[in-house]
Design a protein around this motif. Structure first.
Motif, PDB file in Angstrom:
ATOM      1  N   GLU A 228      -5.874  22.716  13.633  1.00 62.40           N
ATOM      2  CA  GLU A 228      -4.666  22.913  14.168  1.00 62.40           C
ATOM      3  C   GLU A 228      -3.374  22.291  13.463  1.00 62.40           C
ATOM      4  O   GLU A 228      -3.729  21.242  12.769  1.00 62.40           O
ATOM      5  CB  GLU A 228      -4.718  22.153  15.535  1.00 62.40           C
ATOM      6  N   GLY A 229      -2.659  23.007  13.169  1.00 59.40           N
ATOM      7  CA  GLY A 229      -1.416  22.569  12.444  1.00 59.40           C
ATOM      8  C   GLY A 229      -1.603  22.533  10.850  1.00 59.40           C
ATOM      9  O   GLY A 229      -0.674  22.287  10.286  1.00 59.40           O
ATOM     10  N   LYS A 230      -2.758  23.164  10.585  1.00 59.20           N
ATOM     11  CA  LYS A 230      -2.858  22.954   8.940  1.00 59.20           C
ATOM     12  C   LYS A 230      -3.434  24.451   8.362  1.00 59.20           C
ATOM     13  O   LYS A 230      -3.171  25.455   9.329  1.00 59.20           O
ATOM     14  CB  LYS A 230      -4.317  22.509   8.601  1.00 59.20           C
ATOM     15  N   THR A 231      -3.087  24.556   7.261  1.00 62.26           N
ATOM     16  CA  THR A 231      -3.437  25.672   6.542  1.00 62.26           C
ATOM     17  C   THR A 231      -4.820  25.748   6.127  1.00 62.26           C
ATOM     18  O   THR A 231      -5.268  24.694   5.265  1.00 62.26           O
ATOM     19  CB  THR A 231      -2.342  26.007   5.266  1.00 62.26           C
ATOM     20  N   CYS A 232      -5.579  26.689   6.751  1.00 59.56           N
ATOM     21  CA  CYS A 232      -6.832  26.697   6.497  1.00 59.56           C
ATOM     22  C   CYS A 232      -7.745  27.857   5.935  1.00 59.56           C
ATOM     23  O   CYS A 232      -7.307  28.961   6.435  1.00 59.56           O
ATOM     24  CB  CYS A 232      -8.000  26.281   7.780  1.00 59.56           C
ATOM     25  N   ALA A 233      -8.462  27.789   4.944  1.00 53.34           N
ATOM     26  CA  ALA A 233      -9.214  28.920   4.465  1.00 53.34           C
ATOM     27  C   ALA A 233     -10.587  28.829   4.782  1.00 53.34           C
ATOM     28  O   ALA A 233     -11.354  27.914   4.882  1.00 53.34           O
ATOM     29  CB  ALA A 233      -9.007  29.192   2.966  1.00 53.34           C
ATOM     30  N   PHE A 234     -10.970  30.168   5.405  1.00 51.37           N
ATOM     31  CA  PHE A 234     -12.511  30.413   5.674  1.00 51.37           C
ATOM     32  C   PHE A 234     -13.128  31.101   4.622  1.00 51.37           C
ATOM     33  O   PHE A 234     -12.805  32.078   4.185  1.00 51.37           O
ATOM     34  CB  PHE A 234     -12.682  31.189   7.111  1.00 51.37           C
ATOM     35  N   VAL A 235     -14.251  30.308   4.103  1.00 51.54           N
ATOM     36  CA  VAL A 235     -14.907  30.800   2.708  1.00 51.54           C
ATOM     37  C   VAL A 235     -16.493  31.191   3.163  1.00 51.54           C
ATOM     38  O   VAL A 235     -16.878  30.124   4.234  1.00 51.54           O
ATOM     39  CB  VAL A 235     -14.601  30.091   1.687  1.00 51.54           C
ATOM     40  N   GLY A 236     -17.319  31.867   2.619  1.00 54.82           N
ATOM     41  CA  GLY A 236     -18.711  31.692   2.730  1.00 54.82           C
ATOM     42  C   GLY A 236     -19.270  33.259   2.596  1.00 54.82           C
ATOM     43  O   GLY A 236     -18.365  34.117   2.216  1.00 54.82           O
TER      44      GLY A 236
ATOM     45  N   MET B  84     -16.259  25.869  19.750  1.00 52.36           N
ATOM     46  CA  MET B  84     -14.943  26.538  19.472  1.00 52.36           C
ATOM     47  C   MET B  84     -13.648  25.644  19.685  1.00 52.36           C
ATOM     48  O   MET B  84     -13.059  25.493  18.858  1.00 52.36           O
ATOM     49  CB  MET B  84     -14.729  28.107  20.234  1.00 52.36           C
ATOM     50  N   LEU B  85     -13.605  24.841  20.681  1.00 50.10           N
ATOM     51  CA  LEU B  85     -12.731  23.893  20.880  1.00 50.10           C
ATOM     52  C   LEU B  85     -12.457  22.930  19.880  1.00 50.10           C
ATOM     53  O   LEU B  85     -11.365  22.746  19.334  1.00 50.10           O
ATOM     54  CB  LEU B  85     -12.753  23.179  22.269  1.00 50.10           C
ATOM     55  N   LYS B  86     -13.689  22.438  19.345  1.00 49.13           N
ATOM     56  CA  LYS B  86     -13.472  21.392  18.437  1.00 49.13           C
ATOM     57  C   LYS B  86     -13.127  22.018  17.008  1.00 49.13           C
ATOM     58  O   LYS B  86     -12.372  21.463  16.143  1.00 49.13           O
ATOM     59  CB  LYS B  86     -15.009  20.834  18.061  1.00 49.13           C
ATOM     60  N   LEU B  87     -13.417  23.301  16.881  1.00 46.53           N
ATOM     61  CA  LEU B  87     -12.936  23.978  15.444  1.00 46.53           C
ATOM     62  C   LEU B  87     -11.699  24.168  15.551  1.00 46.53           C
ATOM     63  O   LEU B  87     -10.815  23.953  14.566  1.00 46.53           O
ATOM     64  CB  LEU B  87     -13.720  25.360  15.245  1.00 46.53           C
ATOM     65  N   ARG B  88     -10.844  24.609  16.726  1.00 49.20           N
ATOM     66  CA  ARG B  88      -9.736  24.817  16.944  1.00 49.20           C
ATOM     67  C   ARG B  88      -8.835  23.630  16.703  1.00 49.20           C
ATOM     68  O   ARG B  88      -7.944  23.673  15.916  1.00 49.20           O
ATOM     69  CB  ARG B  88      -9.441  25.472  18.347  1.00 49.20           C
ATOM     70  N   GLN B  89      -9.565  22.323  17.109  1.00 49.69           N
ATOM     71  CA  GLN B  89      -8.793  21.209  16.995  1.00 49.69           C
ATOM     72  C   GLN B  89      -8.928  20.808  15.418  1.00 49.69           C
ATOM     73  O   GLN B  89      -7.730  20.206  14.756  1.00 49.69           O
ATOM     74  CB  GLN B  89      -9.364  20.184  17.623  1.00 49.69           C
ATOM     75  N   ALA B  90      -9.833  21.086  14.573  1.00 52.38           N
ATOM     76  CA  ALA B  90     -10.177  20.881  13.186  1.00 52.38           C
ATOM     77  C   ALA B  90      -9.064  21.619  12.411  1.00 52.38           C
ATOM     78  O   ALA B  90      -8.702  21.061  11.291  1.00 52.38           O
ATOM     79  CB  ALA B  90     -11.470  21.030  12.788  1.00 52.38           C
TER      80      ALA B  90
ATOM     81  N   HIS C 223      -0.483  33.815  10.287  1.00 52.49           N
ATOM     82  CA  HIS C 223       0.317  32.693  11.017  1.00 52.49           C
ATOM     83  C   HIS C 223      -0.013  32.363  12.519  1.00 52.49           C
ATOM     84  O   HIS C 223       0.086  33.602  12.940  1.00 52.49           O
ATOM     85  CB  HIS C 223       2.022  32.700  10.820  1.00 52.49           C
ATOM     86  N   ILE C 224      -0.015  31.313  12.845  1.00 43.95           N
ATOM     87  CA  ILE C 224      -0.661  31.222  14.334  1.00 43.95           C
ATOM     88  C   ILE C 224       0.554  30.096  14.911  1.00 43.95           C
ATOM     89  O   ILE C 224       0.888  29.450  14.139  1.00 43.95           O
ATOM     90  CB  ILE C 224      -2.044  30.530  14.310  1.00 43.95           C
ATOM     91  N   GLU C 225       0.677  30.077  16.133  1.00 45.29           N
ATOM     92  CA  GLU C 225       1.666  29.184  16.647  1.00 45.29           C
ATOM     93  C   GLU C 225       1.302  27.796  16.226  1.00 45.29           C
ATOM     94  O   GLU C 225       0.194  27.580  16.125  1.00 45.29           O
ATOM     95  CB  GLU C 225       2.099  29.412  18.262  1.00 45.29           C
ATOM     96  N   GLY C 226       2.334  26.926  16.194  1.00 44.40           N
ATOM     97  CA  GLY C 226       1.932  25.507  16.176  1.00 44.40           C
ATOM     98  C   GLY C 226       1.942  25.192  14.603  1.00 44.40           C
ATOM     99  O   GLY C 226       1.163  24.101  14.207  1.00 44.40           O
ATOM    100  N   GLY C 227       2.309  26.143  13.909  1.00 49.47           N
ATOM    101  CA  GLY C 227       2.387  25.797  12.277  1.00 49.47           C
ATOM    102  C   GLY C 227       0.932  26.180  11.464  1.00 49.47           C
ATOM    103  O   GLY C 227       0.709  25.694  10.508  1.00 49.47           O
ATOM    104  N   THR C 228      -0.031  26.476  12.424  1.00 50.86           N
ATOM    105  CA  THR C 228      -1.486  26.824  11.967  1.00 50.86           C
ATOM    106  C   THR C 228      -1.417  27.991  10.919  1.00 50.86           C
ATOM    107  O   THR C 228      -0.799  29.077  11.583  1.00 50.86           O
ATOM    108  CB  THR C 228      -2.471  26.812  13.120  1.00 50.86           C
ATOM    109  N   ARG C 229      -1.903  28.242   9.883  1.00 55.68           N
ATOM    110  CA  ARG C 229      -2.215  29.127   9.192  1.00 55.68           C
ATOM    111  C   ARG C 229      -3.665  29.367   8.811  1.00 55.68           C
ATOM    112  O   ARG C 229      -4.384  28.457   8.340  1.00 55.68           O
ATOM    113  CB  ARG C 229      -1.467  29.161   8.084  1.00 55.68           C
ATOM    114  N   LEU C 230      -4.084  30.475   9.153  1.00 58.88           N
ATOM    115  CA  LEU C 230      -5.562  30.709   8.734  1.00 58.88           C
ATOM    116  C   LEU C 230      -5.713  31.924   7.769  1.00 58.88           C
ATOM    117  O   LEU C 230      -5.158  32.776   7.754  1.00 58.88           O
ATOM    118  CB  LEU C 230      -6.130  31.205  10.175  1.00 58.88           C
TER     119      LEU C 230
END
Ligand code: GDP
Ligand code: ZN
Length: 380
Positions: free
Chosen positions: A252-260, A244-250, A302-309
């Motif tokens: 971080e600070g980005k706009t990310c969409a989860f598809v599947g 999970m840590l690695k995924l969080r880093q991937a 919106h998540i802190e640090g400018g991350t958007r999921l």
């Protein structure tokens, strides 16, 4: 069209010259045609996870109605005196409204008529929009998109449906065991994501279900062809929290969409990244398959640090546009190293007798599965 509408139309037409009028009628005719063909196909059985087309054409509408619609649409908006304009990001879309995050608040907005009719084409979650604030907040303008993830409308392939807009990363989420790992959807997503300008990441969830190291190795080896394309692959479990840590880093600070697919654990992953999101997830018993699905529309958080999921609904099949062999090869970069063996410079790696790519597939140097997908997409 009633008398009043007729009068309005004539007044508006009088203000135009012949060329403008001609152009207007041509546009109306095209619009009517497009709408009619959508209506015809509207009642066909659709994959239950595909969004229904929401356009409607009323009986007896003639070309003048469509002309008036266009004119109405383009009428400069009478702004309420002192109406404030704000730009923001669309975080959710309903039938006639959407929610927009503006600095310091999230507001419910009406969507203008034309945007409403072209839902999922003109407006998508992630879009940057200009809202006129007032008694009713109205989305007036959609700003140009930096990236998009889109697909042809399942019922009318001439229409582009935008799943999400302005995302930096799209995480193709798959799981092991429940549901089992099927790489086929990955191929299609990879093409669509890269075509739309975003960066793909593959995330394999439910790693806790593979505690036998040998079984884990065998299952994850299915992803070797993707590692060969240079795509980042992460593995995780929302149960054991490994990875999970690695995924969080991937993200971080980005706009990310989860598809599947539905049931692979997209909502669970979002909860694991940000526990106070508290997204609803499926019960274990209906963990996958065709049962009820919790996510029916995309939502942006919106998540802190400018991350958007962005959580998206499970899409069972992801259609693609027909592409030339040359374009399609962009998305199969692993073929590149073997093209020297092709006799023709414009080899499509299909029917040609001397082909380095086919040879490499035969020799086991390239994934047969990926090559077959390539062939299918070429013929699609
Ligand atoms: P979504 O449809 O992709 O959003 O999937 P959900 O997040 O609703 O999860 C579907 C099911 O998988 C639920 O029963 C979850 O509890 C379960 N699930 C999610 N992540 C994991 C995981 O890492 N390991 C296991 N064993 N189950 C998980
Ligand atoms: Zn070739």
């Amino acid at each position: 069209m009633n008398e009043q509408e007729k009068k309005k139309l004539n007044e508006r037409l009088a203000a135009l010259d012949t060329r403008e009028r001609h152009k207007l009628y041509k546009r109306a005719s095209l619009l009517r045609k497009a709408r009619a063909s959508m209506t015809k196909t509207r009642n066909r059985a659709v994959d239950e996870e595909d969004e229904p087309t929401r356009l409607r054409i009323r009986r007896g509408e003639n070309l003048d109605d469509w002309v008036l619609k266009i004119l109405d649409q383009e009428e400069p908006t009478r702004e309420v005196e002192g109406a404030e304009k704000k730009s923001g990001v669309v975080v959710w879309i309903g039938k006639k409204s959407c929610r927009v995050r503006i600095p310091g608040a999230e507001i419910l907005c009406d969507v203008s008529g034309e945007i409403q009719r072209e839902q999922q084409t003109l407006l998508a979650v992630g879009d940057e929009v200009v809202v006129h604030l007032g008694e009713a907040n109205v989305v007036r303008q959609v700003l140009p998109r930096r990236t998009r993830l889109s697909r042809p409308d399942p019922q009318n392939p001439n229409i582009e449906r935008v799943v999400v807009a302005n995302v930096d990363v799209v995480v193709i989420t798959v799981s092991v065991k429940t549901p089992p790992l099927h790489p086929r959807l990955i191929d299609r997503y990879l093409v669509a994501i890269q075509r739309g300008g975003a960066t793909p990441v593959i995330c394999v969830n439910k790693l806790d279900l593979l505690d036998d190291p040998e079984e884990r190795r065998a299952e994850l080896s299915k992803l070797e062809p993707y590692a060969a394309t240079g795509v980042e692959i992460t593995t995780c479990s929302t149960v054991s929290h490994e990875g999970m840590l690695k995924l969080r880093q991937a993200v971080e600070g980005k706009t990310c969409a989860f598809v599947g697919h539905s049931g692979v654990g997209k909502s669970s992953i979002l909860n694991a990244i940000k526990p106070d999101l508290n997204l609803e997830t499926k019960g274990v018993s209906e963990g996958y398959g065709r049962g009820t699905h919790t996510t029916t529309a995309s939502s942006l958080y919106h998540i802190e640090g400018g991350t958007r999921l962005i959580d998206t609904p499970g899409i069972r099949s992801f259609g693609l546009w027909k592409m030339s062999a040359q374009e399609l090869c962009w998305y199969f970069p692993e073929f590149e190293a073997y093209k020297d063996g092709c006799k023709f410079g414009n080899c499509t790696h299909t029917h040609e007798p001397v082909c380095g790519v086919k040879q490499a597939v035969g020799d086991g140097l390239l994934s047969r599965h990926r090559y077959e997908t390539y062939g299918r997409l070429l013929g699609a």
